[in-house]
Design a protein around this motif. Structure first.
Motif, PDB file in Angstrom:
ATOM      1  N   ASN A 179       0.824  -1.202   0.000  1.00 12.28           N
ATOM      2  CA  ASN A 179       0.000   0.000   0.000  1.00 12.28           C
ATOM      3  C   ASN A 179       0.867   1.265   0.000  1.00 12.28           C
ATOM      4  O   ASN A 179       0.586   2.230  -0.730  1.00 12.28           O
ATOM      5  CB  ASN A 179      -0.921  -0.016   1.218  1.00 12.28           C
ATOM      6  CG  ASN A 179      -1.819   1.200   1.279  1.00 12.28           C
ATOM      7  OD1 ASN A 179      -2.578   1.470   0.367  1.00 12.28           O
ATOM      8  ND2 ASN A 179      -1.724   1.952   2.369  1.00 12.28           N
ATOM      9  N   SER A 226       2.490   1.681  -3.349  1.00 12.05           N
ATOM     10  CA  SER A 226       1.568   2.029  -4.424  1.00 12.05           C
ATOM     11  C   SER A 226       1.386   3.537  -4.552  1.00 12.05           C
ATOM     12  O   SER A 226       1.050   4.041  -5.627  1.00 12.05           O
ATOM     13  CB  SER A 226       0.212   1.362  -4.195  1.00 12.05           C
ATOM     14  OG  SER A 226      -0.411   1.866  -3.022  1.00 12.05           O
ATOM     15  N   LEU A 258       3.414   5.010  -7.232  1.00 11.37           N
ATOM     16  CA  LEU A 258       2.969   4.816  -8.611  1.00 11.37           C
ATOM     17  C   LEU A 258       2.104   5.965  -9.120  1.00 11.37           C
ATOM     18  O   LEU A 258       1.949   6.123 -10.328  1.00 11.37           O
ATOM     19  CB  LEU A 258       2.178   3.511  -8.721  1.00 11.37           C
ATOM     20  CG  LEU A 258       2.979   2.219  -8.518  1.00 11.37           C
ATOM     21  CD1 LEU A 258       2.054   1.021  -8.650  1.00 11.37           C
ATOM     22  CD2 LEU A 258       4.111   2.124  -9.533  1.00 11.37           C
ATOM     23  N   ILE A 299       6.450  -1.769 -10.476  1.00 17.44           N
ATOM     24  CA  ILE A 299       5.120  -2.392 -10.557  1.00 17.44           C
ATOM     25  C   ILE A 299       5.198  -3.866 -10.184  1.00 17.44           C
ATOM     26  O   ILE A 299       4.349  -4.388  -9.452  1.00 17.44           O
ATOM     27  CB  ILE A 299       4.540  -2.211 -11.970  1.00 17.44           C
ATOM     28  CG1 ILE A 299       4.454  -0.720 -12.320  1.00 17.44           C
ATOM     29  CG2 ILE A 299       3.176  -2.881 -12.087  1.00 17.44           C
ATOM     30  CD1 ILE A 299       4.032  -0.458 -13.751  1.00 17.44           C
ATOM     31  N   ILE A 307       5.492  -4.362  -6.396  1.00 17.95           N
ATOM     32  CA  ILE A 307       4.233  -4.193  -5.663  1.00 17.95           C
ATOM     33  C   ILE A 307       3.306  -5.382  -5.914  1.00 17.95           C
ATOM     34  O   ILE A 307       2.640  -5.883  -4.993  1.00 17.95           O
ATOM     35  CB  ILE A 307       3.553  -2.880  -6.091  1.00 17.95           C
ATOM     36  CG1 ILE A 307       4.405  -1.692  -5.644  1.00 17.95           C
ATOM     37  CG2 ILE A 307       2.152  -2.775  -5.512  1.00 17.95           C
ATOM     38  CD1 ILE A 307       3.890  -0.363  -6.125  1.00 17.95           C
ATOM     39  N   THR A 308       3.291  -5.863  -7.166  1.00 22.25           N
ATOM     40  CA  THR A 308       2.463  -7.034  -7.480  1.00 22.25           C
ATOM     41  C   THR A 308       2.909  -8.248  -6.674  1.00 22.25           C
ATOM     42  O   THR A 308       2.076  -9.020  -6.166  1.00 22.25           O
ATOM     43  CB  THR A 308       2.539  -7.340  -8.985  1.00 22.25           C
ATOM     44  OG1 THR A 308       2.091  -6.203  -9.722  1.00 22.25           O
ATOM     45  CG2 THR A 308       1.665  -8.535  -9.328  1.00 22.25           C
TER      46      THR A 308
END
Length: 335
Positions: free
Chosen positions: A98, A101, A104, A196, A199-200
């Motif tokens: 979180n 993110s 991003l 990305i 985070i995934t």
């Protein structure tokens, strides 16, 4: 006096209520029997009655109290500790994902770009730094070779040989630039996707687990076949009616036989005025009432016709005595 009357069939509503009540009681008993508490090394599973609800049968109007149960799973101390640690780790990963993110928001606001001009300058400089000396040495070596072969500068053979070397070196440089472009593009995409992907990966390790439910014991309440109950009731009612009709016919035959052959002479008075406690129990085929009665002053019950009724249907079967009372010829009245 004929056959006895058939017993009245049971009301179908009462039969349905009794059947449904038995079905509900059986289902509740099965539920209690099936809710077996379980104890294992990893934990326990227990069942408790935690309430009930009322259900009303729409056909009979009867209300039943149906219990409800709760199944509770409890982990052993060791398994609970593992679960707590796993949940904490997943929470940490979810929190980290979180926080990352938020990065991003700005990062993805800038579209991906790869400058061709920057790539070409970088690739040419790299190629020259790696191959300029070798290419120059290859040119000097070819010149020396041609000289040794007696091929002079300015001749067609000399120019053709030098052009071939130049073309070969240019093809090598072009292939290098193409490979470098693909490598640079893939490198740029990898750098673009790396945040990305991180985070995934964090999210994939912190998914919310759906609760694990026990395979509860489910008891079904068998439905009551009201259609069959009502059908049986109708059949029983018809049978009772048929038995009553047969008894009436037998009674009428008995009455006719009792008085057959007597004619008008000596027939006991049938005038309703000399009878009491009269109760109609049937009819002849002409609709003349058959009664159970007592003659006034006589305690004995008898069965017969009323002269007044006979006179309406078969007046030829009725005579009037000198006293003014009427008598009936049963042969005429019942033929």
């Amino acid at each position: 006096m004929g056959k006895s009357s058939a017993p009245e069939p049971t009301d179908p509503v009462e039969t349905s209520a009794a059947t449904t009540g038995t079905n509900v009681s059986t289902a509740i008993a099965n539920a209690f029997l099936g809710n077996v508490n379980q104890v294992t090394n990893d934990g326990t599973l227990t069942y408790d009655q935690t309430g009930s609800y009322s259900w009303t049968d729409p056909y009979t109007g009867e209300t039943y109290d149906v219990p409800t149960f709760t199944a509770t799973q409890t982990l052993s101390d060791e398994q609970q500790a593992i679960s707590d640690q796993s949940n904490a780790a997943e929470l940490n990963l979810a929190t980290l994902a979180n926080n990352q993110s938020a990065f991003l928001n700005d990062y993805m606001a800038n579209p991906f770009s790869y400058s061709v001009g920057e790539y070409e300058n970088w690739a040419n400089n790299l190629y020259n730094s790696l191959n300029s000396e070798n290419n120059a040495n290859s040119v000097d070596a070819l010149k020396a070779q041609l000289a040794n072969q007696g091929i002079k500068v300015g001749t067609e053979a000399y120019d053709r040989a030098m052009a071939g070397l130049t073309e070969s070196q240019q093809n090598t440089q072009n292939q290098f630039l193409l490979d470098a472009y693909s490598t640079g593009l893939n490198t740029a995409l990898t750098e673009r996707n790396q945040p990305i992907n991180e985070i995934t990966a964090l999210l994939s390790g912190s998914q919310v687990d759906n609760p694990t439910y026990a395979n509860t014991n489910s008891s079904q309440i068998t439905g009551t076949d009201n259609a069959s109950i009502i059908g049986n009731y109708d059949s029983q009612s018809l049978a009772a009616w048929q038995q009553n009709q047969a008894a009436t016919a037998g009674l009428l035959g008995g009455v006719g036989g009792l008085f057959s052959g007597l004619g008008k002479v000596g027939v006991t008075l049938s005038d309703a005025r000399v009878k009491e406690d009269k109760e109609k129990i049937g009819e002849t085929k002409d609709g003349i009432g058959i009664y159970r009665f007592r003659y006034k002053g006589d305690p004995k019950l008898q069965i017969g016709l009323m002269a007044q009724d006979v006179k309406k249907k078969r007046p030829e079967a009725v005579t009037t005595t000198p006293s003014g009372l009427m008598a009936v010829n049963y042969d005429e009245a019942t033929k």
